[in-house]
Design an enzyme around this catalytic site. Structure first.
Site, PDB file in Angstrom:
ATOM      1  N   ARG A  61       5.851  -7.766   4.153  1.00 23.06           N
ATOM      2  CA  ARG A  61       6.633  -6.527   3.990  1.00 23.06           C
ATOM      3  C   ARG A  61       7.741  -6.401   5.040  1.00 23.06           C
ATOM      4  O   ARG A  61       7.567  -6.724   6.198  1.00 23.06           O
ATOM      5  CB  ARG A  61       5.718  -5.314   4.111  1.00 23.06           C
ATOM      6  N   ARG A 112      -7.015  11.129   4.054  1.00 22.67           N
ATOM      7  CA  ARG A 112      -7.664   9.875   4.442  1.00 22.67           C
ATOM      8  C   ARG A 112      -9.064  10.093   4.972  1.00 22.67           C
ATOM      9  O   ARG A 112      -9.763   9.126   5.267  1.00 22.67           O
ATOM     10  CB  ARG A 112      -6.846   9.208   5.548  1.00 22.67           C
ATOM     11  N   ARG A 155      -6.976  -1.902   9.978  1.00 22.47           N
ATOM     12  CA  ARG A 155      -6.585  -0.873   8.998  1.00 22.47           C
ATOM     13  C   ARG A 155      -7.476  -0.950   7.757  1.00 22.47           C
ATOM     14  O   ARG A 155      -7.845   0.061   7.183  1.00 22.47           O
ATOM     15  CB  ARG A 155      -5.111  -1.052   8.611  1.00 22.47           C
ATOM     16  N   ARG A 180       7.009  -3.681  10.264  1.00 20.57           N
ATOM     17  CA  ARG A 180       6.214  -2.643  10.906  1.00 20.57           C
ATOM     18  C   ARG A 180       5.333  -3.223  12.006  1.00 20.57           C
ATOM     19  O   ARG A 180       4.786  -4.312  11.847  1.00 20.57           O
ATOM     20  CB  ARG A 180       5.339  -1.941   9.854  1.00 20.57           C
ATOM     21  N   LYS A 203       1.093   1.927  -2.473  1.00 24.45           N
ATOM     22  CA  LYS A 203       1.214   3.396  -2.556  1.00 24.45           C
ATOM     23  C   LYS A 203       2.658   3.834  -2.330  1.00 24.45           C
ATOM     24  O   LYS A 203       3.203   4.615  -3.095  1.00 24.45           O
ATOM     25  CB  LYS A 203       0.325   4.063  -1.491  1.00 24.45           C
TER      26      LYS A 203
HETATM   27  P1  AP5 Z   1       3.612  -0.718   0.059  1.00 26.51           P
HETATM   28  O1  AP5 Z   1       4.069   0.053  -1.133  1.00 26.51           O
HETATM   29  O2  AP5 Z   1       4.408  -0.604   1.309  1.00 26.51           O
HETATM   30  O3  AP5 Z   1       2.043  -0.468   0.318  1.00 26.51           O
HETATM   31  P2  AP5 Z   1       1.262   0.806   0.853  1.00 26.51           P
HETATM   32  O4  AP5 Z   1       0.072   1.009  -0.018  1.00 26.51           O
HETATM   33  O5  AP5 Z   1       2.186   1.959   1.033  1.00 26.51           O
HETATM   34  O6  AP5 Z   1       0.740   0.217   2.221  1.00 26.51           O
HETATM   35  P3  AP5 Z   1       0.801   0.807   3.686  1.00 26.51           P
HETATM   36  O7  AP5 Z   1       0.587  -0.367   4.588  1.00 26.51           O
HETATM   37  O8  AP5 Z   1       2.017   1.643   3.904  1.00 26.51           O
HETATM   38  O9  AP5 Z   1      -0.465   1.690   3.701  1.00 26.51           O
HETATM   39  P4  AP5 Z   1      -1.207   2.173   4.922  1.00 26.51           P
HETATM   40  O10 AP5 Z   1      -2.121   3.123   4.298  1.00 26.51           O
HETATM   41  O11 AP5 Z   1      -1.835   1.109   5.746  1.00 26.51           O
HETATM   42  O12 AP5 Z   1      -0.048   2.730   5.887  1.00 26.51           O
HETATM   43  P5  AP5 Z   1       0.557   4.178   6.152  1.00 26.51           P
HETATM   44  O13 AP5 Z   1       1.984   4.032   6.452  1.00 26.51           O
HETATM   45  O14 AP5 Z   1       0.114   5.133   5.118  1.00 26.51           O
HETATM   46  O15 AP5 Z   1       3.547  -2.258  -0.386  1.00 26.51           O
HETATM   47  C1  AP5 Z   1       3.127  -3.265   0.527  1.00 26.51           C
HETATM   48  C2  AP5 Z   1       3.945  -4.547   0.285  1.00 26.51           C
HETATM   49  O16 AP5 Z   1       3.605  -5.088  -0.977  1.00 26.51           O
HETATM   50  C3  AP5 Z   1       5.466  -4.321   0.245  1.00 26.51           C
HETATM   51  O17 AP5 Z   1       6.097  -5.395   0.836  1.00 26.51           O
HETATM   52  C4  AP5 Z   1       5.796  -4.247  -1.244  1.00 26.51           C
HETATM   53  O18 AP5 Z   1       7.096  -4.696  -1.525  1.00 26.51           O
HETATM   54  C5  AP5 Z   1       4.728  -5.159  -1.844  1.00 26.51           C
HETATM   55  N1  AP5 Z   1       4.277  -4.693  -3.158  1.00 26.51           N
HETATM   56  C6  AP5 Z   1       4.019  -3.398  -3.535  1.00 26.51           C
HETATM   57  N2  AP5 Z   1       3.593  -3.356  -4.814  1.00 26.51           N
HETATM   58  C7  AP5 Z   1       3.559  -4.658  -5.250  1.00 26.51           C
HETATM   59  C8  AP5 Z   1       3.196  -5.273  -6.480  1.00 26.51           C
HETATM   60  N3  AP5 Z   1       2.782  -4.556  -7.528  1.00 26.51           N
HETATM   61  N4  AP5 Z   1       3.276  -6.639  -6.575  1.00 26.51           N
HETATM   62  C9  AP5 Z   1       3.704  -7.390  -5.503  1.00 26.51           C
HETATM   63  N5  AP5 Z   1       4.059  -6.848  -4.317  1.00 26.51           N
HETATM   64  C10 AP5 Z   1       3.987  -5.502  -4.186  1.00 26.51           C
HETATM   65  O19 AP5 Z   1      -0.222   4.561   7.497  1.00 26.51           O
HETATM   66  C11 AP5 Z   1       0.062   3.865   8.702  1.00 26.51           C
HETATM   67  C12 AP5 Z   1      -0.773   4.435   9.840  1.00 26.51           C
HETATM   68  O20 AP5 Z   1      -0.427   5.810  10.047  1.00 26.51           O
HETATM   69  C13 AP5 Z   1      -2.297   4.455   9.616  1.00 26.51           C
HETATM   70  O21 AP5 Z   1      -2.887   3.223   9.960  1.00 26.51           O
HETATM   71  C14 AP5 Z   1      -2.727   5.609  10.532  1.00 26.51           C
HETATM   72  O22 AP5 Z   1      -2.789   5.196  11.873  1.00 26.51           O
HETATM   73  C15 AP5 Z   1      -1.565   6.597  10.398  1.00 26.51           C
HETATM   74  N6  AP5 Z   1      -1.778   7.599   9.338  1.00 26.51           N
HETATM   75  C16 AP5 Z   1      -1.030   7.766   8.206  1.00 26.51           C
HETATM   76  N7  AP5 Z   1      -1.507   8.776   7.461  1.00 26.51           N
HETATM   77  C17 AP5 Z   1      -2.579   9.270   8.129  1.00 26.51           C
HETATM   78  C18 AP5 Z   1      -3.511  10.296   7.853  1.00 26.51           C
HETATM   79  N8  AP5 Z   1      -3.445  11.024   6.747  1.00 26.51           N
HETATM   80  N9  AP5 Z   1      -4.495  10.525   8.765  1.00 26.51           N
HETATM   81  C19 AP5 Z   1      -4.591   9.810   9.901  1.00 26.51           C
HETATM   82  N10 AP5 Z   1      -3.742   8.805  10.214  1.00 26.51           N
HETATM   83  C20 AP5 Z   1      -2.738   8.529   9.337  1.00 26.51           C
HETATM   84 MG    MG Z   2       2.969   2.972   2.686  1.00 29.13          MG
END
Ligand code: AP5
Ligand code: MG
Length: 218
Positions: A128, A90, A173, A162, A15
């Site tokens: 990552r 979410r 997660r 992270r 994402k």
């Molecule tokens: P990346 O693009 O970083 O993936 P992502 O989908 O953004 O994954 P996240 O781990 O950031 O999602 P998340 O939902 O767990 O975390 P968030 O920060 O939103 O890619 C991942 C890896 O793969 C990278 O190394 C990249 O280079 C590689 N990659 C990408 N595309 C690729 C491809 N096509 N091929 C090969 N490799 C690839 O949330 C974190 C925490 O915050 C949550 O757990 C929660 O506690 C809190 N939080 C955030 N938002 C909310 C909300 N709305 N409500 C409540 N709590 C929230």
């Molecule tokens: Mg992300």
């Protein structure tokens, strides 16, 4: 009508990677709730004390706080012509809030599922690394930086891992995602606002699909 693009998908699906490309190429601001919370958690404030353990646990921060953060950030001027909402909604409560916001702002939602099978996700998350200056996303397996451990754009900055990218928290997660967030896909699908892209391909190939959808639909 301006668009709110909502990349959806499991932790590590890509994402953030796609949201950053949309920002870079289409000039739509990337509003990442995860990035905002991680920045918030670094401070020495009561709010940081509250947020830090939730991030470390892999559970969700309260809807009340999230709604407040998103409402404030998206009311700024740079969001007037649309934005990319990475990590929100979410939960059902958050999705309902977004519907109200969309009406108020005169925007429309386009949800994009970056579809990746669960077995691929662990390597994406454990591999990552992020730049602490610009938040650029790297991966030791799939997208290594030019110099090991250093951001291509900020070579003085050492890439960081992270705190929630460890096997135990990743598992939690994923469970949280399945339980709270996956049901929202049906919600957007049933209102014909969901596009599904195959997230197992190269980031640029995935991006081309997304851009076509977003531009073609504008
Ligand atoms: P990346 O693009 O970083 O993936 P992502 O989908 O953004 O994954 P996240 O781990 O950031 O999602 P998340 O939902 O767990 O975390 P968030 O920060 O939103 O890619 C991942 C890896 O793969 C990278 O190394 C990249 O280079 C590689 N990659 C990408 N595309 C690729 C491809 N096509 N091929 C090969 N490799 C690839 O949330 C974190 C925490 O915050 C949550 O757990 C929660 O506690 C809190 N939080 C955030 N938002 C909310 C909300 N709305 N409500 C409540 N709590 C929230
Ligand atoms: Mg992300």
């Amino acid at each position: 009508m301006a668009k709110i693009i909502v990349p959806m998908g499991a932790p590590g699906a890509g994402k953030g990677t796609q949201a950053r490309l949309l920002q870079e190429r289409l000039g739509l601001p990337q509003i990442s709730t995860g990035d905002m919370l991680r920045a918030m958690a670094k401070a020495q404030t009561p709010l940081a004390e509250e947020v830090r353990p939730v991030l470390a646990s892999g559970k969700l921060v309260s809807d009340d706080l999230m709604v407040q953060i998103v409402e404030e950030r998206t009311s700024r001027d740079d969001c007037r012509d649309g934005y990319v909402l990475d990590g929100f909604p979410r939960t059902t409560v958050q999705a309902e809030m977004l519907e109200r916001l969309v009406v108020k702002q005169g925007h429309e939602i386009i949800a994009i599922l970056v579809d990746v099978p669960f077995e691929l996700l662990e390597r994406r998350a454990t591999g990552r690394r992020n730049c602490p200056v610009c938040n650029e996303i790297y991966n030791v397996y799939f997208k290594p930086p030019r110099i090991e451990g250093r951001c291509d754009k900020h070579p003085d900055a050492e890439l960081v891992r992270r705190a929630d990218d460890n096997a135990e928290t990743i598992k939690k997660r994923l469970e949280t995602y399945e339980h709270d967030t996956q049901p929202l896909l049906d919600y957007y699908e049933s209102s014909r606002r969901l596009i599904v892209v195959d997230g197992t391909r190269e980031p640029e190939t995935i991006y081309a699909d997304i851009e076509k959808t977003v531009m073609g639909d504008r």
